[in-house]
Design a protein around this motif. Structure first.
Motif, mmCIF file in Angstrom:
data_model
loop_
_atom_site.group_PDB
_atom_site.id
_atom_site.type_symbol
_atom_site.label_atom_id
_atom_site.label_comp_id
_atom_site.label_asym_id
_atom_site.label_seq_id
_atom_site.Cartn_x
_atom_site.Cartn_y
_atom_site.Cartn_z
ATOM 1 N N ASP A 79 -6.210 7.310 4.164
ATOM 2 C CA ASP A 79 -6.834 7.001 5.452
ATOM 3 C C ASP A 79 -5.920 6.082 6.264
ATOM 4 O O ASP A 79 -5.764 4.900 5.931
ATOM 5 C CB ASP A 79 -8.196 6.343 5.209
ATOM 6 N N THR A 125 -4.102 5.048 -0.563
ATOM 7 C CA THR A 125 -5.071 5.471 0.449
ATOM 8 C C THR A 125 -4.636 6.792 1.072
ATOM 9 O O THR A 125 -3.447 7.118 1.086
ATOM 10 C CB THR A 125 -5.221 4.404 1.555
ATOM 11 N N ASP A 138 -2.134 -0.327 -4.325
ATOM 12 C CA ASP A 138 -3.280 0.169 -3.570
ATOM 13 C C ASP A 138 -2.892 1.488 -2.903
ATOM 14 O O ASP A 138 -1.875 1.570 -2.212
ATOM 15 C CB ASP A 138 -3.693 -0.850 -2.503
ATOM 16 N N ALA A 148 -6.435 4.773 9.049
ATOM 17 C CA ALA A 148 -7.204 3.687 9.664
ATOM 18 C C ALA A 148 -7.321 2.482 8.744
ATOM 19 O O ALA A 148 -7.609 1.363 9.207
ATOM 20 C CB ALA A 148 -8.590 4.184 10.062
ATOM 21 N N GLN A 149 -7.073 2.692 7.435
ATOM 22 C CA GLN A 149 -7.209 1.613 6.466
ATOM 23 C C GLN A 149 -5.854 1.008 6.054
ATOM 24 O O GLN A 149 -5.790 0.251 5.083
ATOM 25 C CB GLN A 149 -7.919 2.138 5.210
ATOM 26 N N GLN A 164 0.839 -1.187 0.000
ATOM 27 C CA GLN A 164 0.000 0.000 0.000
ATOM 28 C C GLN A 164 0.881 1.248 0.000
ATOM 29 O O GLN A 164 2.032 1.214 0.435
ATOM 30 C CB GLN A 164 -0.891 0.004 1.248
ATOM 31 N N LYS A 179 -2.855 -1.327 5.527
ATOM 32 C CA LYS A 179 -2.757 -2.783 5.486
ATOM 33 C C LYS A 179 -1.588 -3.269 6.334
ATOM 34 O O LYS A 179 -0.666 -2.512 6.653
ATOM 35 C CB LYS A 179 -2.570 -3.250 4.042
ATOM 36 N N PHE A 232 0.434 5.285 1.140
ATOM 37 C CA PHE A 232 -0.395 6.287 1.805
ATOM 38 C C PHE A 232 0.140 7.693 1.563
ATOM 39 O O PHE A 232 1.350 7.922 1.569
ATOM 40 C CB PHE A 232 -0.431 6.039 3.325
#
Length: 263
Positions: free
Chosen positions: A51, A49, A47, A53-54, A30, A56, A32
C-alpha cells in the motif's frame, strides 16, 4: 544512519535489501511491492507493504522496478520534496516525477537472486538534480562497500549499452560454446579456465591488446575449418560477424578470408 524505503522486489531490489540489511549505517524502514506475496519471506526482517499510502518516512526512496514502470510509480508516491531515486541504467533522471527530489542509484553489475554478490565488486553510478543530494548517495554507496561514480544520464546509458556487450552478449556466446561442446559430448567445464583467464587478462591489458585468435592473425585455414564445422546457421553468422569485426579492428584484410570460406 541512513533510512531507506525500497520499492520493488526484483533481483536488484533483493540484493540491495540484503546489502543494506548487513550495513551498520543503513536501516531499511520498509519494503514495498505491489504483490506482497513476493516479500512474505522477509516479513520478520523488515516491515513490508503493498500500500503506497502507508509508506513510512525515510531519507531515501529507491525505486527498483522494471524500466517501463519507473515513471508511473514515481507519480503515485503520496508525498513531495523527498529524495527518490531509481536503479535503472537507461531511464532518464527527468522521468521521475518532479514533485520530489530526483536521483539515480544504478548498480552496474549482473544480478540473480540465487547468486551471492559482494558489493565491493559493484560500482554504483550516481546522479542527482540537486548537488546537495549527491552526498547521501555517496555515503550510501560507501556504507555497502561500493565505489560510487558520478555520471550523467547520457554517460549512464552508454555504460549500460557497453554492459550489455560485456555481460549479456558474452553470456550468449558462452551458451553457443556450450551447444557446440554438448553436440560432440565434450564437457563445457573444460573451457572454464580459459574463460577465467580471458576475464583476468582484460584487467591488466586493454581489450585491443588482449585480443588473440585466428581472426586477428588472419589464419584463413582455421577460419575456414571452423565455418565448415558449424552446422547451425545462426552460430555460423555470429562467427562470421565477429571474425569480420576483429579483422576490421586490427587492420586485417577480410578478402582472403572470404575467398577461403567459399572454397
Amino acid at each position: 544512519m541512513i533510512s531507506v524505503v525500497i520499492l520493488g522486489a526484483g533481483n536488484v531490489a533483493t540484493h540491495l535489501f540484503n546489502a543494506f540489511d548487513n550495513a551498520d549505517t543503513v536501516t531499511v524502514n520498509q519494503w514495498f511491492n505491489r504483490n506482497i506475496d513476493s516479500l512474505q519471506s522477509y516479513k520478520n526482517r523488515v516491515d513490508i507493504t503493498d500500500d503506497l499510502a502507508q509508506l513510512k518516512e525515510a531519507d531515501l526512496y529507491i525505486i527498483a522496478v522494471s524500466d517501463d514502470a519507473v515513471a508511473n510509480l514515481s507519480t503515485k508516491l503520496p508525498f513531495e520534496n523527498r529524495l527518490v531515486v531509481h536503479t535503472s541504467g537507461t531511464v532518464n533522471i527527468h522521468d521521475l516525477d518532479k514533485k520530489n527530489r530526483r536521483g539515480v542509484f544504478y548498480p552496474l553489475q549482473t544480478f540473480s537472486k540465487s547468486a551471492a554478490l559482494d558489493f565491493a565488486n559493484v560500482p554504483i553510478c550516481i546522479e542527482t538534480i540537486d548537488k546537495s543530494d549527491l552526498k547521501i548517495l555517496k555515503t550510501l554507496s560507501k556504507a555497502i562497500g561500493s565505489k560510487s561514480h558520478k555520471v550523467n544520464t547520457n554517460q549512464r546509458k552508454s555504460l549500460h549499452l557497453a554492459a550489455v556487450f560485456v555481460n549479456n552478449f558474452t553470456n550468449q556466446l558462452y551458451r553457443v560454446a556450450h551447444e557446440i561442446t554438448e553436440d560432440q559430448g565434450v564437457e563445457f567445464d573444460i573451457l572454464k579456465p580459459l574463460i577465467m583467464e580471458t576475464a583476468k587478462k582484460v584487467q591488466e591489458l586493454s581489450p585491443y591488446n588482449a585480443q588473440t585468435g585466428p581472426a586477428k592473425r588472419n589464419d584463413k585455414k582455421t577460419i575456414a575449418k571452423h565455418l565448415e564445422l558449424l552446422k547451425n546457421e545462426q552460430h555460423k553468422a555470429i562467427y562470421e560477424l565477429l571474425t569480420a569485426s576483429i579483422q576490421k579492428t586490427h587492420g586485417v584484410s577480410t578478402a582472403a578470408t572470404v575467398r577461403a570460406k567459399k572454397k
